[in-house]
Design a protein around this motif. Structure first.
Motif, PDB file in Angstrom:
ATOM      1  N   CYS A   1       0.990  -1.088  -0.145  1.00 27.09           N
ATOM      2  CA  CYS A   1       0.078  -0.038  -0.026  1.00 27.09           C
ATOM      3  C   CYS A   1       0.739   1.203  -0.004  1.00 27.09           C
ATOM      4  O   CYS A   1       2.081   1.391   0.487  1.00 27.09           O
ATOM      5  CB  CYS A   1      -0.933   0.047   1.194  1.00 27.09           C
TER       6      CYS A   1
ATOM      7  N   THR B   1      -0.473   4.520   0.504  1.00 29.07           N
ATOM      8  CA  THR B   1      -1.000   5.427   1.304  1.00 29.07           C
ATOM      9  C   THR B   1      -0.083   5.900   2.432  1.00 29.07           C
ATOM     10  O   THR B   1      -0.057   5.114   3.322  1.00 29.07           O
ATOM     11  CB  THR B   1      -2.449   5.128   1.591  1.00 29.07           C
TER      12      THR B   1
ATOM     13  N   CYS C   1      -4.688   2.334   5.619  1.00 31.40           N
ATOM     14  CA  CYS C   1      -5.901   3.266   4.996  1.00 31.40           C
ATOM     15  C   CYS C   1      -7.083   2.923   4.941  1.00 31.40           C
ATOM     16  O   CYS C   1      -7.484   1.791   5.107  1.00 31.40           O
ATOM     17  CB  CYS C   1      -5.162   3.338   3.578  1.00 31.40           C
TER      18      CYS C   1
ATOM     19  N   HIS D   1      -7.898  -0.666   3.155  1.00 28.33           N
ATOM     20  CA  HIS D   1      -7.299  -1.687   3.747  1.00 28.33           C
ATOM     21  C   HIS D   1      -8.039  -1.973   4.932  1.00 28.33           C
ATOM     22  O   HIS D   1      -8.205  -3.126   5.379  1.00 28.33           O
ATOM     23  CB  HIS D   1      -5.903  -1.733   3.529  1.00 28.33           C
TER      24      HIS D   1
HETATM   25 ZN   LIG Z   1      -3.993   0.458   2.009  1.00 28.27          ZN
END
Ligand SMILES: [Zn+2]
Length: 68
Positions: free
Chosen positions: A2, A4, A32, A35
């Protein structure tokens, strides 16, 4: 994987609050919103997407159908 940034994350309980998980640094991780939303919070629910868990001192993704 990820990308973010953590400052845009949400606090997630590794052991869900509804299952007795505490709000402390051992049980919290930043995710995030996406997720956090797809994480399977209920460890007893039929596995679909997997969930985050702590193994040793590391936060890892536990895929569906894997043993602990
Ligand atoms: Zn994420």
């Amino acid at each position: 994987g990820c990308t973010t940034p953590a400052e845009r994350g949400q606090f997630h309980h590794l052991t869900p609050w509804s299952h007795g998980g505490e709000t402390n640094v051992a049980n919290l991780v930043t995710l995030c919103s996406y997720h956090n939303g797809v994480n399977e919070d209920d460890p007893n629910a039929p596995p679909r997407r997997g969930r985050l868990t702590r193994k040793g001192g590391t936060i890892v993704w536990q895929p569906p159908h894997s043993s602990r």
